[in-house]
Design an enzyme around this catalytic site. Structure first.
Site, PDB file in Angstrom:
ATOM      1  N   ASP A  12     -16.665 -69.801-106.962  1.00 23.22           N
ATOM      2  CA  ASP A  12     -16.039 -68.993-107.997  1.00 23.22           C
ATOM      3  C   ASP A  12     -15.087 -69.894-108.776  1.00 23.22           C
ATOM      4  O   ASP A  12     -14.052 -70.275-108.254  1.00 23.22           O
ATOM      5  CB  ASP A  12     -15.290 -67.826-107.356  1.00 23.22           C
ATOM      6  N   HIS A  42      -6.330 -63.651-106.109  1.00 22.87           N
ATOM      7  CA  HIS A  42      -7.660 -63.864-105.513  1.00 22.87           C
ATOM      8  C   HIS A  42      -7.518 -64.281-104.057  1.00 22.87           C
ATOM      9  O   HIS A  42      -8.238 -63.785-103.186  1.00 22.87           O
ATOM     10  CB  HIS A  42      -8.420 -64.948-106.284  1.00 22.87           C
ATOM     11  N   THR A  95     -13.050 -73.332-107.813  1.00 16.41           N
ATOM     12  CA  THR A  95     -13.162 -74.449-108.753  1.00 16.41           C
ATOM     13  C   THR A  95     -12.026 -74.503-109.767  1.00 16.41           C
ATOM     14  O   THR A  95     -12.027 -75.360-110.639  1.00 16.41           O
ATOM     15  CB  THR A  95     -14.490 -74.357-109.530  1.00 16.41           C
TER      16      THR A  95
END
Length: 177
Positions: free
Chosen positions: A80, A50, A35
């Site tokens: 996430d 990530h 997001t």
């Protein structure tokens, strides 16, 4: 069968890596719904780190606000994170807490209306001191209310403390109140 899992904790508590391990334990091919809105170069590098952790088994989706436009029925989906997702609504709605909370709840409800296993990562930003910045205080309130909304509807809630998962829901303490 639908399940909602909320993983919460402070910054660098191990939330995301734990959520990723959990998703891979539940499915060989989970969905990663990111997001984040890229605000600056440091954050771009954080996102890249990530992404590097995830392998080809993941279906990666980037969605700043409208989670429900993605069909995830029958899948394990890791979102996430709720904090950044709420930030996107908050800034787009010029800091209007009531409208942000209303729109976020409506979108979250529509998304979780699907038959899937949902894992949500969020931050407990209210555990620290009270900020002297009004905008930060408003956002802390907003996120606290959204976290409560999700936690109430979640089947499981896990608090990450120094990389250690602590299951806080289900628990028997709720039976006392």
């Amino acid at each position: 069968m639908k399940e909602i899992i909320l993983i919460t904790g402070g910054a660098r508590s191990g939330k995301s890596s734990y959520a990723e391990r959990l998703a891979l334990r539940l499915s060989p091919t989970p969905v990663y719904l990111a997001t984040a809105r890229i605000w600056d170069e440091e954050f771009r590098q954080r996102v890249a780190r990530h992404q590097e952790r995830r392998g080809p088994e993941w279906t990666n989706i980037e969605e700043e606000k409208h989670l429900s436009r993605h069909r995830v029925d029958g899948r394990v989906v890791l979102t996430d994170c709720i904090t950044l997702w709420c930030t996107n609504f908050f800034f787009d709605l010029k800091g209007d807490i009531d409208r942000t909370l209303e729109e976020a709840k409506r979108e979250w409800d529509a998304f979780t209306d699907q038959d899937a296993t949902f894992i949500f990562v969020t931050n407990e930003i209210g555990l620290g001191g009270t900020s002297d910045n009004e905008l930060q205080r408003k956002f802390t309130d907003l996120l606290g209310w959204m976290n409560q909304y999700i936690a109430e509807r979640a089947d499981r809630v896990i608090l990450m403390v120094s990389g250690i998962p602590v299951v806080i829901k289900p628990n028997t303490a709720n039976e006392i109140v």
